[in-house]
Motif scaffolding. Structure first.
Motif, PDB file in Angstrom:
ATOM      1  N   ILE A  48       0.993  -0.955  -0.085  1.00  0.00           N
ATOM      2  CA  ILE A  48       0.210   0.128   0.128  1.00  0.00           C
ATOM      3  C   ILE A  48       1.324   1.229   0.172  1.00  0.00           C
ATOM      4  N   GLU A  49       0.854   2.447  -0.439  1.00  0.00           N
ATOM      5  CA  GLU A  49       0.291   3.521  -0.054  1.00  0.00           C
ATOM      6  C   GLU A  49       0.295   3.870   0.535  1.00  0.00           C
ATOM      7  N   LYS A  50       1.276   4.981   1.205  1.00  0.00           N
ATOM      8  CA  LYS A  50       0.476   5.142   2.457  1.00  0.00           C
ATOM      9  C   LYS A  50       0.723   7.054   2.514  1.00  0.00           C
ATOM     10  N   THR A  51       0.861   7.456   1.689  1.00  0.00           N
ATOM     11  CA  THR A  51       1.483   9.386   1.797  1.00  0.00           C
ATOM     12  C   THR A  51       0.477  10.139   1.501  1.00  0.00           C
ATOM     13  N   PHE A  52       1.086  10.848   1.860  1.00  0.00           N
ATOM     14  CA  PHE A  52      -0.477  12.479   2.596  1.00  0.00           C
ATOM     15  C   PHE A  52      -0.944  12.657   1.233  1.00  0.00           C
ATOM     16  N   SER A  53      -0.484  12.657   0.031  1.00  0.00           N
ATOM     17  CA  SER A  53      -0.675  13.192  -1.035  1.00  0.00           C
ATOM     18  C   SER A  53      -2.094  12.553  -1.167  1.00  0.00           C
ATOM     19  N   PHE A  54      -2.130  10.721  -0.943  1.00  0.00           N
ATOM     20  CA  PHE A  54      -2.893   9.937  -1.584  1.00  0.00           C
ATOM     21  C   PHE A  54      -4.289   9.737  -1.026  1.00  0.00           C
ATOM     22  N   ILE A  55      -4.193  10.345   0.127  1.00  0.00           N
ATOM     23  CA  ILE A  55      -4.963  10.502   1.278  1.00  0.00           C
ATOM     24  C   ILE A  55      -5.356  11.152   0.914  1.00  0.00           C
ATOM     25  N   ASN A  56      -5.219  12.447   0.781  1.00  0.00           N
ATOM     26  CA  ASN A  56      -5.830  13.961   0.345  1.00  0.00           C
ATOM     27  C   ASN A  56      -6.409  13.804  -0.775  1.00  0.00           C
ATOM     28  N   ASN A  57      -6.371  12.537  -1.435  1.00  0.00           N
ATOM     29  CA  ASN A  57      -6.666  12.290  -3.145  1.00  0.00           C
ATOM     30  C   ASN A  57      -7.423  11.262  -3.020  1.00  0.00           C
ATOM     31  N   ILE A  58      -7.809  10.718  -1.873  1.00  0.00           N
ATOM     32  CA  ILE A  58      -8.974   9.586  -2.472  1.00  0.00           C
ATOM     33  C   ILE A  58     -10.014   9.854  -3.880  1.00  0.00           C
ATOM     34  N   LYS A  59     -10.588   8.858  -4.201  1.00  0.00           N
ATOM     35  CA  LYS A  59     -11.666   8.624  -4.920  1.00  0.00           C
ATOM     36  C   LYS A  59     -12.399   7.414  -5.126  1.00  0.00           C
ATOM     37  N   ASN A  60     -13.267   7.254  -5.637  1.00  0.00           N
ATOM     38  CA  ASN A  60     -13.773   6.159  -5.831  1.00  0.00           C
ATOM     39  C   ASN A  60     -13.540   5.063  -5.932  1.00  0.00           C
TER      40      ASN A  60
END
Length: 173
Positions: A48-60
């Motif tokens: 899993i990628e656990k960067t803040f950039s991902f967590i702020n860009n979660i999509k359906n």
């Protein structure tokens, strides 16, 4: 001799920095259970990628790993792996076995014969997410009180690749 020591120390430092970066960006995880069949099977090994950039860009349709208040046998908080169905401000409705996202019927690309039980009508609040397992008949997910809506702070990361079994290595969708 000094050059060899310097080269050795430089190699150790670079390896340490890379290890630290990988530790903060990627995390291995093991699937336990069948709630994400047919996409993921029990004992699939994932990264899993656990960067803040991902967590702020979660999509359906992202598949995420998150902490719950459910407990493992050892007393630690249990991680779950589910598919994001609703992001903040989405209107989710489950009726007659179908899921509607903002009044549009969900496109269930992973299993055309899926039937989603429950009778839900809600708007996903800010910093919350509505998740479902792909194996809707056998999934503890946002439909249940034990899991409910997922808080952004409890998300550990997004599944990016399957490493095992070897015949299914690759990106996970």
């Amino acid at each position: 001799m000094k050059k060899e020591i310097f080269d050795f120390l430089k190699t150790i430092i670079i390896a340490g920095v890379i290890a630290i970066l990988i530790t903060f960006i990627l995390k291995p995880t093991l699937v336990k259970g069948n709630s994400m069949n047919p996409t993921l099977d029990s004992n699939n090994y994932l990264v899993i990628e656990k960067t803040f950039s991902f967590i702020n860009n979660i999509k359906n349709d992202d598949i995420i790993v998150f902490k719950t208040d459910l407990l493992n046998i050892d007393g630690s908080r249990k991680d779950l792996i589910k598919r994001v169905i609703g992001i903040p401000n989405d209107r989710i409705e489950i009726k007659n076995g179908n899921v509607y996202i903002n009044k549009k019927k969900e496109d269930v690309f992973f299993n055309k014969d899926v039937n989603t039980s429950g009778d839900i009508k809600l708007t996903v609040p800010k910093d919350k997410f509505f998740v479902l397992g792909d194996n809707r008949a056998n999934s503890l997910d946002s439909r249940s009180e034990e899991v409910g809506l997922i808080d952004k702070k409890s998300i550990e990361g997004k599944v990016i690749v399957r490493l095992f079994p070897f015949n299914r290595i690759g990106r996970v969708k």
